[in-house]
Design a protein around this motif. Structure first.
Motif, PDB file in Angstrom:
ATOM      1  N   MET A   1     -19.781  -2.260   6.015  1.00  0.00           N
ATOM      2  CA  MET A   1     -20.434  -3.352   5.294  1.00  0.00           C
ATOM      3  C   MET A   1     -21.392  -4.120   6.208  1.00  0.00           C
ATOM      4  SD  MET A   1     -18.570  -6.760   4.141  1.00  0.00           S
ATOM      5  CE  MET A   1     -19.346  -8.093   3.273  1.00  0.00           C
ATOM      6  N   LEU A   2     -20.937  -4.426   7.428  1.00  0.00           N
ATOM      7  CA  LEU A   2     -21.801  -5.161   8.364  1.00  0.00           C
ATOM      8  C   LEU A   2     -23.015  -4.324   8.748  1.00  0.00           C
ATOM      9  CD1 LEU A   2     -19.129  -6.810  10.679  1.00  0.00           C
ATOM     10  CD2 LEU A   2     -20.566  -7.952   8.995  1.00  0.00           C
TER      11      LEU A   2
ATOM     12  N   PHE B   1     -10.604   5.519   0.523  1.00  0.00           N
ATOM     13  CA  PHE B   1     -10.218   4.100   0.484  1.00  0.00           C
ATOM     14  C   PHE B   1      -9.113   3.819   1.503  1.00  0.00           C
ATOM     15  CE2 PHE B   1      -7.450   0.790  -1.252  1.00  0.00           C
ATOM     16  CZ  PHE B   1      -8.355  -0.224  -1.534  1.00  0.00           C
ATOM     17  N   ILE B   2      -8.133   4.704   1.579  1.00  0.00           N
ATOM     18  CA  ILE B   2      -7.048   4.518   2.542  1.00  0.00           C
ATOM     19  C   ILE B   2      -7.576   4.675   3.966  1.00  0.00           C
ATOM     20  CG2 ILE B   2      -4.855   5.492   3.355  1.00  0.00           C
ATOM     21  CD1 ILE B   2      -4.330   6.266   0.391  1.00  0.00           C
TER      22      ILE B   2
ATOM     23  N   GLN C   1       0.818  -1.202   0.000  1.00  0.00           N
ATOM     24  CA  GLN C   1       0.000   0.000   0.000  1.00  0.00           C
ATOM     25  C   GLN C   1       0.858   1.261   0.000  1.00  0.00           C
ATOM     26  OE1 GLN C   1      -3.379   0.128   2.605  1.00  0.00           O
ATOM     27  NE2 GLN C   1      -3.425   2.363   2.520  1.00  0.00           N
TER      28      GLN C   1
ATOM     29  N   ILE D   1     -17.139 -11.296   3.373  1.00  0.00           N
ATOM     30  CA  ILE D   1     -16.114 -10.429   3.957  1.00  0.00           C
ATOM     31  C   ILE D   1     -14.784 -10.649   3.250  1.00  0.00           C
ATOM     32  CG2 ILE D   1     -14.814  -9.924   6.055  1.00  0.00           C
ATOM     33  CD1 ILE D   1     -17.291 -10.677   7.656  1.00  0.00           C
TER      34      ILE D   1
ATOM     35  N   ARG E   1     -10.525  -5.266  -2.460  1.00  0.00           N
ATOM     36  CA  ARG E   1      -9.771  -4.070  -2.071  1.00  0.00           C
ATOM     37  C   ARG E   1      -8.290  -4.229  -2.409  1.00  0.00           C
ATOM     38  NH1 ARG E   1     -11.868  -0.472   1.526  1.00  0.00           N
ATOM     39  NH2 ARG E   1      -9.862  -0.160   2.520  1.00  0.00           N
TER      40      ARG E   1
ATOM     41  N   TRP F   1     -14.033  -0.332   6.772  1.00  0.00           N
ATOM     42  CA  TRP F   1     -14.773  -0.839   5.604  1.00  0.00           C
ATOM     43  C   TRP F   1     -15.653  -2.013   5.980  1.00  0.00           C
ATOM     44  CZ3 TRP F   1     -13.781  -5.900   4.317  1.00  0.00           C
ATOM     45  CH2 TRP F   1     -12.538  -6.429   4.659  1.00  0.00           C
ATOM     46  N   LEU F   2     -15.148  -2.842   6.907  1.00  0.00           N
ATOM     47  CA  LEU F   2     -15.924  -4.002   7.341  1.00  0.00           C
ATOM     48  C   LEU F   2     -17.096  -3.561   8.215  1.00  0.00           C
ATOM     49  CD1 LEU F   2     -16.336  -6.993   7.492  1.00  0.00           C
ATOM     50  CD2 LEU F   2     -14.542  -7.160   9.200  1.00  0.00           C
TER      51      LEU F   2
ATOM     52  N   TRP G   1       2.300   1.680  -3.421  1.00  0.00           N
ATOM     53  CA  TRP G   1       1.253   2.194  -4.327  1.00  0.00           C
ATOM     54  C   TRP G   1       1.101   3.702  -4.158  1.00  0.00           C
ATOM     55  CZ3 TRP G   1      -4.003   3.174  -2.167  1.00  0.00           C
ATOM     56  CH2 TRP G   1      -4.885   3.667  -3.126  1.00  0.00           C
TER      57      TRP G   1
ATOM     58  N   MET H   1     -14.736  -9.176  -0.219  1.00  0.00           N
ATOM     59  CA  MET H   1     -14.601  -7.728  -0.210  1.00  0.00           C
ATOM     60  C   MET H   1     -13.149  -7.330   0.058  1.00  0.00           C
ATOM     61  SD  MET H   1     -17.003  -4.962   1.440  1.00  0.00           S
ATOM     62  CE  MET H   1     -16.580  -3.253   1.578  1.00  0.00           C
TER      63      MET H   1
ATOM     64  N   GLU I   1     -10.408   3.982   5.030  1.00  0.00           N
ATOM     65  CA  GLU I   1     -11.271   2.863   5.405  1.00  0.00           C
ATOM     66  C   GLU I   1     -10.528   1.743   6.121  1.00  0.00           C
ATOM     67  OE1 GLU I   1     -14.728   3.134   1.954  1.00  0.00           O
ATOM     68  OE2 GLU I   1     -13.065   1.774   1.713  1.00  0.00           O
ATOM     69  N   ASN I   2      -9.202   1.812   6.125  1.00  0.00           N
ATOM     70  CA  ASN I   2      -8.438   0.796   6.851  1.00  0.00           C
ATOM     71  C   ASN I   2      -8.347   1.076   8.339  1.00  0.00           C
ATOM     72  OD1 ASN I   2      -7.836  -0.759   4.608  1.00  0.00           O
ATOM     73  ND2 ASN I   2      -6.129   0.568   4.040  1.00  0.00           N
TER      74      ASN I   2
END
Lengths: 216, 196
Positions: free
Chosen positions: B51-52, B8-9, A25, A71, A78, B47-48, A28, A74, B11-12
């Protein structure tokens, strides 16, 4: 992040998939933000692709409606996004700076410090040949003889190493020299651990490559 | 980078949820999470959690800083300080947006919290614009930006670095052209080419 000196071939058991993902990451992120192409992290990409395959096989054993399968899928999506975007970013840099990258890479291969993977290098050379042929077929062959030569060096595009970037220091680094163009009084600055700065890419290019700073 | 990539980053980040189902530990590539016990709080990546929540399998626990008293203090401090204060969270804007978007019913006083976070963001952005202005006027090619979050940095991204690049280019030009006499030759050339 101390992942720099990890040797994948020797101690594969030692690194967790989590570390690989983090390294990937940050690679990236750096690749997205640096003006030039950075040394490849193919070891990390290959390792992660292996993990993904392994995980996908396991998911297939679970029933489709299982929450865990959802899960895992997903998460895999990602990670795939990061890998795809990373590789695409590199490809677009290779296409844009094709001539300069191929020239510099040839020297780097001699000293064993190549930035491109073998397949990226192959792609770059192919791209260059195709570009040359295309220009010859469409234009150069139809102009007067002395103008027909394809001058690589005049066509080369170089990344702007003087462009300004944002970074966060992972370590404390002292004595970064900032060139002063008008007064000829170069300024020296220190980057403390965790501090953030905006400055030219050139003086810190090496620090990005050895992981001392993270581009943000 | 695109704001969606910053999201996106972000979300970790790890947040706390209370699941309404029970499950064993789950071994993700980014680490192991669980075990899930109905009614007991546990940590998962954002992110999880989202989603949940969307599957109505959990409640979100508001992060410590997502509290009116804490945020009031931050706002006051941000107003008084000349510099940027340290935010409780590297991705406060992303977290606020996602949590309040997906689970506003789990957060007490969600509407007020939304407003105050927006206020804090606005104060910081106006500070950022003022310091950018000062930086450009002083002709600097270097600035220190401690405590700015990634989303805030990203919001000035096309503008500030490019303006500094331009400034640098102009400095290079003035340095190059001062020793030589003005390049009149190019002027006459362009003039003649116009005539043809």
């Amino acid at each position: 992040m101390d992942t720099e000196d990890l040797d994948l071939s020797g101690e594969e058991e030692e690194i967790t998939a989590e570390t690989v993902l983090k390294t990937l990451q940050s690679a990236w992120q750096n690749e997205r933000l640096a003006p030039e192409i950075l040394p490849h992290r193919n070891d990390m990409v290959e390792c992660m692709l292996g993990q993904i395959q392994h995980m996908e096989r396991n998911i297939n054993k679970l029933p489709k409606t299982d929450l865990r399968a959802c899960i895992h899928k997903m998460e895999l999506n990602r990670i795939k996004y990061i890998i795809c975007n990373y590789l695409k970013t590199r490809i677009s840099k290779i296409e844009k700076f094709c001539i300069s990258i191929v020239n510099e890479e040839k020297q780097r291969i001699e000293s064993g410090t190549n930035y491109l993977t073998p397949s990226e290098f192959w792609y770059a050379q192919e791209y260059l040949v195709n570009m040359e042929n295309h220009l010859k077929n469409t234009v150069l062959n139809h102009v007067p003889g002395r103008m027909q030569t394809f001058e690589f060096n005049k066509m080369a595009i170089y990344p702007n190493m003087q462009s300004h970037i944002f970074l966060k220091a992972n370590d404390t680094i002292n004595g970064i020299v900032l060139e002063d163009l008008i007064g000829d009084q170069d300024e020296e600055i220190d980057l403390e651990e965790g501090s953030q700065h905006i400055l030219q890419y050139k003086p810190i290019a090496e620090l990005v490559k050895n992981g001392k700073v993270q581009l943000v | 980078m695109d704001p969606y990539e910053i999201e996106f980053i972000g979300e970790n980040r790890i947040v706390s949820i209370i699941p309404n189902f029970s499950y064993d530990k789950i071994f993700l590539i980014s680490g192991e999470f669980g075990p899930f016990r109905a009614g007991l709080p546990m940590n998962v990546p954002l992110w999880l959690a989202v989603m949940l929540k969307q599957k109505q399998k959990c409640r979100l626990v508001p992060p410590d800083w997502m509290d009116m008293d804490v945020l009031e203090n931050i706002k006051e401090e941000e107003k008084l300080s000349r510099f940027f204060t340290k935010m409780p969270n590297e991705h406060y804007m992303v977290e606020a947006k996602l949590i309040l978007g997906a689970a506003s019913e789990d957060i007490p006083r969600a509407a007020e919290i939304k407003t105050i976070i927006k206020d804090i963001w606005d104060i910081r952005m106006s500070k950022l614009r003022t310091s950018m202005d000062a930086l450009m006027k002083s002709g600097g090619s270097y600035g220190r930006l401690d405590h700015l979050t990634m989303m805030e940095i990203n919001s000035v991204k096309p503008l500030l670095p490019q303006a500094m690049d331009e400034l640098h280019r102009m400095k290079m030009m003035t340095r190059k052209s001062t020793p030589a006499t003005l390049n009149t030759s190019t002027f006459s050339q362009s003039g003649s080419s116009q005539n043809i």
